[in-house]
Design a protein around this motif. Structure first.
Motif, PDB file in Angstrom:
ATOM      1  N   MET A   1       3.121   1.872  40.315  1.00  0.00           N
ATOM      2  CA  MET A   1       2.409   2.188  41.383  1.00  0.00           C
ATOM      3  C   MET A   1       3.384   2.184  42.442  1.00  0.00           C
ATOM      4  O   MET A   1       3.199   2.765  43.690  1.00  0.00           O
ATOM      5  CB  MET A   1       1.384   0.832  41.367  1.00  0.00           C
ATOM      6  CG  MET A   1       0.916   0.945  42.659  1.00  0.00           C
ATOM      7  SD  MET A   1      -1.198   1.335  42.805  1.00  0.00           S
ATOM      8  CE  MET A   1      -1.433   0.248  44.005  1.00  0.00           C
ATOM      9  N   ALA A   2       4.713   1.347  42.348  1.00  0.00           N
ATOM     10  CA  ALA A   2       5.442   1.291  43.497  1.00  0.00           C
ATOM     11  C   ALA A   2       6.000   2.640  43.772  1.00  0.00           C
ATOM     12  O   ALA A   2       6.420   2.861  45.232  1.00  0.00           O
ATOM     13  CB  ALA A   2       6.606   0.686  43.046  1.00  0.00           C
ATOM     14  N   LYS A   3       6.335   3.604  42.812  1.00  0.00           N
ATOM     15  CA  LYS A   3       6.525   4.857  43.354  1.00  0.00           C
ATOM     16  C   LYS A   3       5.515   5.661  43.997  1.00  0.00           C
ATOM     17  O   LYS A   3       5.921   6.490  45.175  1.00  0.00           O
ATOM     18  CB  LYS A   3       7.096   5.870  42.174  1.00  0.00           C
ATOM     19  CG  LYS A   3       8.198   5.209  41.277  1.00  0.00           C
ATOM     20  CD  LYS A   3       8.477   5.989  40.146  1.00  0.00           C
ATOM     21  CE  LYS A   3       9.891   5.291  39.481  1.00  0.00           C
ATOM     22  NZ  LYS A   3      10.189   6.063  38.176  1.00  0.00           N
ATOM     23  N   ALA A   8       3.375   7.741  49.236  1.00  0.00           N
ATOM     24  CA  ALA A   8       2.454   7.433  50.251  1.00  0.00           C
ATOM     25  C   ALA A   8       2.908   7.094  51.461  1.00  0.00           C
ATOM     26  O   ALA A   8       2.619   7.587  52.792  1.00  0.00           O
ATOM     27  CB  ALA A   8       1.309   6.519  49.806  1.00  0.00           C
ATOM     28  N   GLN A   9       3.998   6.273  51.610  1.00  0.00           N
ATOM     29  CA  GLN A   9       4.384   5.763  52.790  1.00  0.00           C
ATOM     30  C   GLN A   9       5.380   6.888  53.491  1.00  0.00           C
ATOM     31  O   GLN A   9       5.255   6.882  54.939  1.00  0.00           O
ATOM     32  CB  GLN A   9       5.409   4.646  52.792  1.00  0.00           C
ATOM     33  CG  GLN A   9       4.747   3.283  52.149  1.00  0.00           C
ATOM     34  CD  GLN A   9       5.567   2.202  51.902  1.00  0.00           C
ATOM     35  OE1 GLN A   9       6.730   2.027  52.272  1.00  0.00           O
ATOM     36  NE2 GLN A   9       5.066   1.121  51.352  1.00  0.00           N
ATOM     37  N   ARG A  10       5.655   7.910  52.947  1.00  0.00           N
ATOM     38  CA  ARG A  10       6.469   8.917  53.314  1.00  0.00           C
ATOM     39  C   ARG A  10       5.433   9.967  54.229  1.00  0.00           C
ATOM     40  O   ARG A  10       5.619  10.345  55.346  1.00  0.00           O
ATOM     41  CB  ARG A  10       6.887   9.822  52.522  1.00  0.00           C
ATOM     42  CG  ARG A  10       8.195   9.397  51.845  1.00  0.00           C
ATOM     43  CD  ARG A  10       9.072  10.198  51.241  1.00  0.00           C
ATOM     44  NE  ARG A  10       8.613  11.312  50.417  1.00  0.00           N
ATOM     45  CZ  ARG A  10       8.753  11.778  49.366  1.00  0.00           C
ATOM     46  NH1 ARG A  10       9.524  11.243  48.489  1.00  0.00           N
ATOM     47  NH2 ARG A  10       8.312  13.099  48.918  1.00  0.00           N
ATOM     48  N   ASP A  53       2.113  18.994  50.201  1.00  0.00           N
ATOM     49  CA  ASP A  53       2.803  20.430  49.648  1.00  0.00           C
ATOM     50  C   ASP A  53       3.169  20.364  48.255  1.00  0.00           C
ATOM     51  O   ASP A  53       3.061  19.370  47.435  1.00  0.00           O
ATOM     52  CB  ASP A  53       3.981  20.272  50.583  1.00  0.00           C
ATOM     53  CG  ASP A  53       5.178  19.357  50.345  1.00  0.00           C
ATOM     54  OD1 ASP A  53       4.986  18.610  49.417  1.00  0.00           O
ATOM     55  OD2 ASP A  53       5.931  19.129  51.348  1.00  0.00           O
ATOM     56  N   ALA A  54       3.589  21.446  47.802  1.00  0.00           N
ATOM     57  CA  ALA A  54       4.052  21.593  46.398  1.00  0.00           C
ATOM     58  C   ALA A  54       4.886  20.678  45.866  1.00  0.00           C
ATOM     59  O   ALA A  54       4.989  20.045  44.975  1.00  0.00           O
ATOM     60  CB  ALA A  54       4.493  23.158  46.043  1.00  0.00           C
ATOM     61  N   SER A  55       6.077  20.235  46.723  1.00  0.00           N
ATOM     62  CA  SER A  55       6.986  19.434  46.357  1.00  0.00           C
ATOM     63  C   SER A  55       6.322  17.861  46.167  1.00  0.00           C
ATOM     64  O   SER A  55       6.953  17.360  44.789  1.00  0.00           O
ATOM     65  CB  SER A  55       8.094  19.369  47.217  1.00  0.00           C
ATOM     66  OG  SER A  55       8.757  18.031  47.162  1.00  0.00           O
ATOM     67  N   ALA A  56       5.516  17.675  46.735  1.00  0.00           N
ATOM     68  CA  ALA A  56       4.838  16.335  46.755  1.00  0.00           C
ATOM     69  C   ALA A  56       3.922  16.225  45.573  1.00  0.00           C
ATOM     70  O   ALA A  56       3.968  15.273  44.838  1.00  0.00           O
ATOM     71  CB  ALA A  56       4.072  16.108  48.100  1.00  0.00           C
ATOM     72  N   ILE A  60       4.370  13.732  42.352  1.00  0.00           N
ATOM     73  CA  ILE A  60       3.272  12.744  41.902  1.00  0.00           C
ATOM     74  C   ILE A  60       2.978  13.138  40.182  1.00  0.00           C
ATOM     75  O   ILE A  60       2.822  12.200  39.436  1.00  0.00           O
ATOM     76  CB  ILE A  60       1.934  13.201  42.491  1.00  0.00           C
ATOM     77  CG1 ILE A  60       2.120  12.571  43.925  1.00  0.00           C
ATOM     78  CG2 ILE A  60       0.569  12.602  41.855  1.00  0.00           C
ATOM     79  CD1 ILE A  60       0.858  13.033  44.991  1.00  0.00           C
ATOM     80  N   ASP A  61       3.003  14.654  40.038  1.00  0.00           N
ATOM     81  CA  ASP A  61       2.788  14.845  38.664  1.00  0.00           C
ATOM     82  C   ASP A  61       3.835  14.139  37.707  1.00  0.00           C
ATOM     83  O   ASP A  61       3.545  13.714  36.715  1.00  0.00           O
ATOM     84  CB  ASP A  61       2.715  16.347  38.359  1.00  0.00           C
ATOM     85  CG  ASP A  61       1.598  17.091  38.754  1.00  0.00           C
ATOM     86  OD1 ASP A  61       0.467  16.225  39.069  1.00  0.00           O
ATOM     87  OD2 ASP A  61       1.530  18.260  39.090  1.00  0.00           O
ATOM     88  N   GLY A  62       5.213  14.071  38.074  1.00  0.00           N
ATOM     89  CA  GLY A  62       6.207  13.851  37.451  1.00  0.00           C
ATOM     90  C   GLY A  62       5.975  11.929  37.276  1.00  0.00           C
ATOM     91  O   GLY A  62       6.272  11.427  36.227  1.00  0.00           O
TER      92      GLY A  62
END
Length: 86
Positions: A1-3, A8-10, A53-56, A60-62
């Motif tokens: 959850m930290a990741k 989210a903070q970004r 965006d696609a990068s985010a 998340i998927d990773g």
């Protein structure tokens, strides 16, 4: 959850906002919110007005792939099978 929290903070958001935004950006048209009290709906306002965006989404998927060792499918929500006796 930290990741996920750092991600989210970004966006200046909390994980709850990120999670619902991710679902909506995947094409889900309705996110069911299991609120039991009105104050639990306070985060709803922070879900609209931005997108991932696609990068985010890929990040998340990773995170999900490396974090969830034994995923559970939607079948867990099905009612238990009834045994038929003759």
């Amino acid at each position: 959850m930290a990741k996920l929290d750092r991600l989210a903070q970004r966006f200046g958001k909390r994980v709850i906002h990120l999670a619902v935004r991710w679902m909506l950006d995947q094409g889900v048209t309705t996110a069911l919110w299991g609120a039991r009290r009105p104050d639990q709906l306070d985060p709803v306002d922070e879900v609209s007005g931005w997108s991932l965006d696609a990068s985010a989404k890929a990040e998340i998927d990773g995170i999900l792939r490396e974090t969830i060792a034994d995923p559970i499918g939607p079948e867990f929500m099905a009612p238990p099978a009834r045994s038929v006796t003759a």
